[in-house]
Scaffold this active site. Sequence first.
Site, PDB file in Angstrom:
ATOM      1  N   HIS A   1       0.586  -1.410   0.546  1.00 58.09           N
ATOM      2  CA  HIS A   1      -0.115   0.538   0.006  1.00 58.09           C
ATOM      3  C   HIS A   1       1.040   1.149  -0.118  1.00 58.09           C
ATOM      4  O   HIS A   1       2.242   1.290   0.486  1.00 58.09           O
ATOM      5  CB  HIS A   1      -1.201   0.196   1.279  1.00 58.09           C
ATOM      6  CG  HIS A   1      -0.632   0.347   2.816  1.00 58.09           C
ATOM      7  ND1 HIS A   1       0.414   1.267   3.493  1.00 58.09           N
ATOM      8  CD2 HIS A   1       0.377  -0.876   3.403  1.00 58.09           C
ATOM      9  CE1 HIS A   1       0.562   0.646   4.060  1.00 58.09           C
ATOM     10  NE2 HIS A   1       0.783  -0.361   4.436  1.00 58.09           N
ATOM     11  N   ASP A   2       0.146   2.093  -0.310  1.00 54.85           N
ATOM     12  CA  ASP A   2       0.875   4.109  -0.462  1.00 54.85           C
ATOM     13  C   ASP A   2       2.308   4.246  -1.195  1.00 54.85           C
ATOM     14  O   ASP A   2       2.995   4.223  -0.986  1.00 54.85           O
ATOM     15  CB  ASP A   2       0.960   4.738   0.492  1.00 54.85           C
ATOM     16  CG  ASP A   2      -0.454   4.223   1.821  1.00 54.85           C
ATOM     17  OD1 ASP A   2      -1.412   5.096   0.900  1.00 54.85           O
ATOM     18  OD2 ASP A   2      -0.192   3.488   2.196  1.00 54.85           O
TER      19      ASP A   2
ATOM     20  N   GLY B   1       5.171  -1.366   2.212  1.00 52.98           N
ATOM     21  CA  GLY B   1       4.253  -0.011   2.229  1.00 52.98           C
ATOM     22  C   GLY B   1       5.318   0.963   2.766  1.00 52.98           C
ATOM     23  O   GLY B   1       6.261   0.959   2.609  1.00 52.98           O
TER      24      GLY B   1
END
Length: 262
Positions: free
Chosen positions: A118-119, A136
Amino acid sequence: MIHQLTAIDPRAKIGKNVTVEPFTTIASDVVIGAGTWIGSNVTIMDGARIGKNCKIFPGTVISAIPQDLKFDGEDTQTIIGDNTTLRECVTVNRGTKALGYTKVGSDCLIMATSHIAHDCIIGDNVIIANGCGIAGHVEIGDFTVMGGLSAVQQFGKIGKHTMISGGSLIRKDIPPYIKVGREPISYAGINSVGLRRRGFTNDKIFEIQKIYRYIFQMKMNVSQAIEYIEKEMLPTMERDEIITFIQNSPRGIVKGYGSSKE
């Protein structure tokens, strides 16, 4: 072009000349650009935004929710640029409220079984070889080549035009234009072959090499080297990019070879 043995939500937006092979599932909040090929047994979940002329191989999962205990069901995205290839069993998780999206750029090759968490922000023309793990909030610059089975710690930053040896454990930031390897990971020279392939002149390569000689091979710490470079070398885009990257690296950059200090 779309096989009858697929499960595609009618609200998904599918571009022209898209091929979807059997046993693939596509959720409602999905956009897929024209000319993209999607193999069998692919799962594309809500929030996916896939560009034109991509190739997505069997077993890939795009835009699953983050593997992050702080995730609270917020509406986020996974963005895949044009002409990008995701090989077998790649996983790309969508973002959290921290950034709102995970992004893989255009003209990238993400090889089999790699994971992008994520991100993350992955630049254009990036090659990530088989079995890599990107934690992440990682940023990877354009034209990076990452060897197979490498892993990047969360919040890591990797500059443009870098070459990372296979099996590397990346706990420090990697400034642009260099090669890294060994364990613990360390500077292994500038990426001169890659730079020549991308049109850098010999003079420009020599300039970059000179900068890193001051940073990694002289008897100065990084702060002293940066001060010396700013004083002694004329400003150029590459010089300023290297300096800015290092100054904005909260965890510090990789060490030089032959040094026991970070």
